[in-house]
Design a protein around this motif. Structure first.
Motif, mmCIF file in Angstrom:
data_model
loop_
_atom_site.group_PDB
_atom_site.id
_atom_site.type_symbol
_atom_site.label_atom_id
_atom_site.label_comp_id
_atom_site.label_asym_id
_atom_site.label_seq_id
_atom_site.Cartn_x
_atom_site.Cartn_y
_atom_site.Cartn_z
ATOM 1 N N ASN A 163 -3.381 4.907 -1.918
ATOM 2 C CA ASN A 163 -2.724 5.720 -1.208
ATOM 3 C C ASN A 163 -0.844 6.381 -2.017
ATOM 4 O O ASN A 163 -0.145 5.109 -1.818
ATOM 5 C CB ASN A 163 -1.921 5.326 0.113
ATOM 6 N N LEU A 164 -1.030 7.373 -2.426
ATOM 7 C CA LEU A 164 0.288 7.843 -2.356
ATOM 8 C C LEU A 164 1.294 8.222 -1.724
ATOM 9 O O LEU A 164 1.354 9.416 -0.944
ATOM 10 C CB LEU A 164 -0.492 9.545 -3.654
ATOM 11 N N CYS A 165 2.255 7.126 -2.229
ATOM 12 C CA CYS A 165 3.318 6.956 -1.029
ATOM 13 C C CYS A 165 3.938 8.013 -1.329
ATOM 14 O O CYS A 165 4.840 8.894 -0.174
ATOM 15 C CB CYS A 165 3.978 5.341 -0.779
ATOM 16 N N ASP A 166 4.898 7.833 -2.513
ATOM 17 C CA ASP A 166 5.892 8.996 -3.779
ATOM 18 C C ASP A 166 5.667 9.147 -5.091
ATOM 19 O O ASP A 166 4.954 8.692 -5.649
ATOM 20 C CB ASP A 166 7.685 9.024 -2.850
ATOM 21 N N ASP A 167 7.197 9.340 -4.976
ATOM 22 C CA ASP A 167 6.649 9.676 -7.182
ATOM 23 C C ASP A 167 7.285 8.134 -7.619
ATOM 24 O O ASP A 167 6.831 8.514 -8.931
ATOM 25 C CB ASP A 167 7.705 11.085 -7.412
ATOM 26 N N THR A 168 6.993 7.136 -6.732
ATOM 27 C CA THR A 168 7.562 6.390 -7.823
ATOM 28 C C THR A 168 6.943 4.837 -7.272
ATOM 29 O O THR A 168 6.713 3.678 -7.505
ATOM 30 C CB THR A 168 9.052 5.385 -7.853
ATOM 31 N N ARG A 169 5.749 5.048 -6.405
ATOM 32 C CA ARG A 169 5.070 4.319 -5.945
ATOM 33 C C ARG A 169 3.458 4.811 -4.956
ATOM 34 O O ARG A 169 3.208 5.256 -4.286
ATOM 35 C CB ARG A 169 5.510 3.260 -4.687
ATOM 36 N N SER A 170 2.573 4.198 -5.107
ATOM 37 C CA SER A 170 1.497 4.055 -4.403
ATOM 38 C C SER A 170 0.553 2.745 -3.723
ATOM 39 O O SER A 170 1.745 1.613 -4.769
ATOM 40 C CB SER A 170 -0.485 4.097 -5.937
ATOM 41 N N ILE A 171 0.248 2.472 -2.522
ATOM 42 C CA ILE A 171 0.205 1.610 -1.656
ATOM 43 C C ILE A 171 -1.671 1.398 -2.411
ATOM 44 O O ILE A 171 -2.565 2.203 -1.909
ATOM 45 C CB ILE A 171 0.128 1.534 -0.970
ATOM 46 N N ILE A 172 -2.444 0.091 -2.571
ATOM 47 C CA ILE A 172 -3.472 -0.009 -2.961
ATOM 48 C C ILE A 172 -4.338 -0.424 -1.226
ATOM 49 O O ILE A 172 -3.389 -1.249 -0.941
ATOM 50 C CB ILE A 172 -4.494 -1.140 -3.754
ATOM 51 N N SER A 173 -5.075 0.382 -0.434
ATOM 52 C CA SER A 173 -5.392 -0.317 0.739
ATOM 53 C C SER A 173 -6.889 -0.371 0.990
ATOM 54 O O SER A 173 -6.915 0.426 0.692
ATOM 55 C CB SER A 173 -4.290 -0.170 1.843
ATOM 56 N N THR A 174 -6.781 -1.097 2.239
ATOM 57 C CA THR A 174 -8.451 -0.823 2.897
ATOM 58 C C THR A 174 -7.987 0.005 3.835
ATOM 59 O O THR A 174 -6.687 -0.179 4.753
ATOM 60 C CB THR A 174 -9.126 -2.489 3.386
ATOM 61 N N ASN A 175 -8.856 0.191 5.317
ATOM 62 C CA ASN A 175 -8.635 0.909 6.702
ATOM 63 C C ASN A 175 -7.322 0.173 7.634
ATOM 64 O O ASN A 175 -7.032 0.480 8.549
ATOM 65 C CB ASN A 175 -10.608 0.710 6.982
ATOM 66 N N GLU A 176 -8.354 -1.382 7.263
ATOM 67 C CA GLU A 176 -7.037 -2.442 7.980
ATOM 68 C C GLU A 176 -6.140 -2.689 7.227
ATOM 69 O O GLU A 176 -5.123 -3.430 8.321
ATOM 70 C CB GLU A 176 -8.439 -3.107 8.577
ATOM 71 N N LYS A 177 -5.469 -2.658 5.869
ATOM 72 C CA LYS A 177 -4.325 -3.566 5.635
ATOM 73 C C LYS A 177 -4.014 -2.634 4.318
ATOM 74 O O LYS A 177 -5.366 -2.260 3.925
ATOM 75 C CB LYS A 177 -4.517 -5.555 5.558
ATOM 76 N N SER A 178 -2.937 -4.025 4.117
ATOM 77 C CA SER A 178 -2.263 -2.744 2.659
ATOM 78 C C SER A 178 -2.503 -4.602 1.779
ATOM 79 O O SER A 178 -2.311 -5.062 2.264
ATOM 80 C CB SER A 178 -0.783 -2.572 3.334
ATOM 81 N N LEU A 179 -3.206 -3.909 0.760
ATOM 82 C CA LEU A 179 -3.529 -5.198 -0.547
ATOM 83 C C LEU A 179 -2.025 -4.903 -1.580
ATOM 84 O O LEU A 179 -1.871 -5.786 -1.601
ATOM 85 C CB LEU A 179 -4.318 -4.728 -1.321
ATOM 86 N N VAL A 180 -2.473 -4.061 -1.688
ATOM 87 C CA VAL A 180 -0.793 -3.719 -3.815
ATOM 88 C C VAL A 180 0.029 -3.090 -3.581
ATOM 89 O O VAL A 180 -0.941 -1.679 -3.289
ATOM 90 C CB VAL A 180 -2.216 -4.037 -4.657
ATOM 91 N N ASP A 181 0.756 -3.446 -4.342
ATOM 92 C CA ASP A 181 2.313 -2.197 -4.383
ATOM 93 C C ASP A 181 2.328 -1.544 -5.774
ATOM 94 O O ASP A 181 2.078 -2.675 -6.216
ATOM 95 C CB ASP A 181 3.154 -1.978 -3.608
ATOM 96 N N VAL A 182 1.568 -0.535 -6.286
ATOM 97 C CA VAL A 182 1.497 -0.482 -7.426
ATOM 98 C C VAL A 182 2.888 0.720 -8.034
ATOM 99 O O VAL A 182 3.258 2.047 -7.254
ATOM 100 C CB VAL A 182 0.689 0.187 -8.180
#
Length: 97
Positions: free
Chosen positions: A13-32
Motif C-alpha cells: 500500500n503506497l501511503c505517500d512519497d516516503t512510505r509504503s506499508i506491507i499488509s494483509t487484508n487483516e493487519k499491517s505487517l511492515v512499514d518501508v
C-alpha cells in the motif's frame, strides 16, 4: 518445514512519497520508509524493496514447490543435486529457521 509468518496475501500500500506499508487484508505487517534523507533508499529503490517484501511468501512457496517437483523427478535422496537446487534449499532454510 512450514512458513510460520502471517498468512494471507501480502500487498503493498503506497501511503505517500516516503512510505509504503506491507499488509494483509487483516493487519499491517511492515512499514518501508524511503526518500527521507541520504540514509534511506531512494523512492524507486524503496518501492522496489516493498514489492519484494510483499512477494516473499509467494516466492518461498514457489521455491518450495520447485524443490518438491525436482525431488519427485530425481528422488529425494539424490546426492547429485545441482548447485541451484542446493542453493534453493539453503535459502528456504534461511527463511524458515
Amino acid at each position: 518445514m512450514e512458513f510460520k509468518g502471517t498468512k494471507g496475501e501480502w500487498k503493498v500500500n503506497l501511503c505517500d512519497d516516503t512510505r509504503s506499508i506491507i499488509s494483509t487484508n487483516e493487519k499491517s505487517l511492515v512499514d518501508v520508509w524511503y526518500a527521507l534523507s541520504d540514509n534511506f533508499p531512494s523512492r524507486d529503490e524503496g518501492k522496489a524493496n516493498a514489492k519484494l517484501i510483499a512477494a516473499a511468501p509467494e516466492l518461498l512457496k514457489a521455491l518450495m514447490l520447485m524443490i518438491k517437483t525436482y525431488e519427485g523427478f530425481n528422488g529425494a535422496g539424490n546426492a547429485n543435486k545441482s548447485s541451484s537446487i542446493y542453493k534453493a534449499q539453503q535459502v528456504i532454510n534461511k527463511a524458515l529457521n
